[in-house]
Design a protein around this motif. Sequence first.
Motif, PDB file in Angstrom:
ATOM      1  N   UNK A  72       0.846  -1.094  -0.049  1.00 51.89           N
ATOM      2  CA  UNK A  72      -0.062  -0.017   0.107  1.00 51.89           C
ATOM      3  C   UNK A  72       0.884   1.311  -0.094  1.00 51.89           C
ATOM      4  N   UNK A  73       1.941   1.382   0.839  1.00 50.58           N
ATOM      5  CA  UNK A  73       2.752   2.394   1.133  1.00 50.58           C
ATOM      6  C   UNK A  73       3.484   2.559  -0.530  1.00 50.58           C
ATOM      7  N   UNK A  74       4.021   1.617  -1.095  1.00 53.14           N
ATOM      8  CA  UNK A  74       4.582   1.794  -2.281  1.00 53.14           C
ATOM      9  C   UNK A  74       3.756   2.373  -3.262  1.00 53.14           C
ATOM     10  N   UNK A  78       4.353   5.896  -5.346  1.00 54.66           N
ATOM     11  CA  UNK A  78       4.194   6.046  -6.853  1.00 54.66           C
ATOM     12  C   UNK A  78       3.397   7.054  -7.093  1.00 54.66           C
ATOM     13  N   UNK A  79       2.201   7.170  -6.403  1.00 54.89           N
ATOM     14  CA  UNK A  79       1.177   8.086  -6.620  1.00 54.89           C
ATOM     15  C   UNK A  79       1.591   9.585  -6.405  1.00 54.89           C
ATOM     16  N   UNK A  80       2.341   9.721  -5.203  1.00 52.46           N
ATOM     17  CA  UNK A  80       2.869  11.161  -5.204  1.00 52.46           C
ATOM     18  C   UNK A  80       3.889  11.496  -6.212  1.00 52.46           C
ATOM     19  N   UNK A  81       4.868  10.477  -6.479  1.00 54.69           N
ATOM     20  CA  UNK A  81       5.783  10.925  -7.321  1.00 54.69           C
ATOM     21  C   UNK A  81       5.355  11.316  -8.839  1.00 54.69           C
ATOM     22  N   UNK A  82       4.163  10.618  -9.266  1.00 59.72           N
ATOM     23  CA  UNK A  82       3.608  10.797 -10.518  1.00 59.72           C
ATOM     24  C   UNK A  82       2.864  12.086 -10.347  1.00 59.72           C
ATOM     25  N   UNK A  83       2.753  12.787  -9.213  1.00 59.31           N
ATOM     26  CA  UNK A  83       2.025  14.182  -9.198  1.00 59.31           C
ATOM     27  C   UNK A  83       2.944  15.268  -9.050  1.00 59.31           C
TER      28      UNK A  83
END
Length: 265
Positions: A72-74, A78-83
Amino acid sequence: MSERIFDEIKRIFPDPSSINVLSWLRIRSVSYLKSRAEGKEIPEEKREILEDLFKAYSPERLREAFNRASNLLDAQKSALLSCGYDVFDFLATTTSRLIVGMASEVFGKQIFEVGLSWDPILNLPYIPGSSLKGAFRSHLERERPDLVPLLGSKSEASLVIFLDSYPVRSRYNLIVPEVTTPMYREQDGKIREVEAEPKPVFYPVINTDVTFRILIGGFLSNPPRPLMRDKGRELRNQLGQFLKEVLKKGIGAKTLVGYGLMEIP
């Protein structure tokens, strides 16, 4: 018929990898709550429930739950990095017992009178991102008030996001029984010395040597508010040190008496 069903449930052992522990706890506590409502509180039954939780959350039973939390944390990272966020990924280990969410009604409070922040899907306790951010803000207000605006206000969004933190490793049993024995209780806004009586309170807490993974996202390298650019980069460079200082002072409840102390290796 219903008594036989509850007897069968009592024999079910809570397994973090296969059953919903929150549902098990609620069903398991029905007979205890019924007895308490009838004025027949049985402390031994409460202790038995705590002992079952202690045994269930041994390190060897937690591998699958820890893997789910890491996955879940991974995905969140990834979602934060993509934003476009800068993402900071820390591991912090408890050096004392930890209590987060004492007032939470989700897990444990009805039976133990003390709650625990709990994720019913992952079957794990967690540290809410709001608790981490609140402690971090308090630290900056004392030590670096010039950086506090980066954490937002009623009129401006925060440039920093603290995600919920989950345990990903435990050297010993993750959940352990705790007991405190208050001597006084308040009635009608008063405490009467002559009515002092020790009354043990049993409840679950998070053990020492439990490693939590902490994710923090921020627009700090190139903040959208140009006036905050130098401050954002300064916070980015010192974020790890500030977080170490925050965790050394404690997270959650009862930090003044030594609970909730953590360290980043």
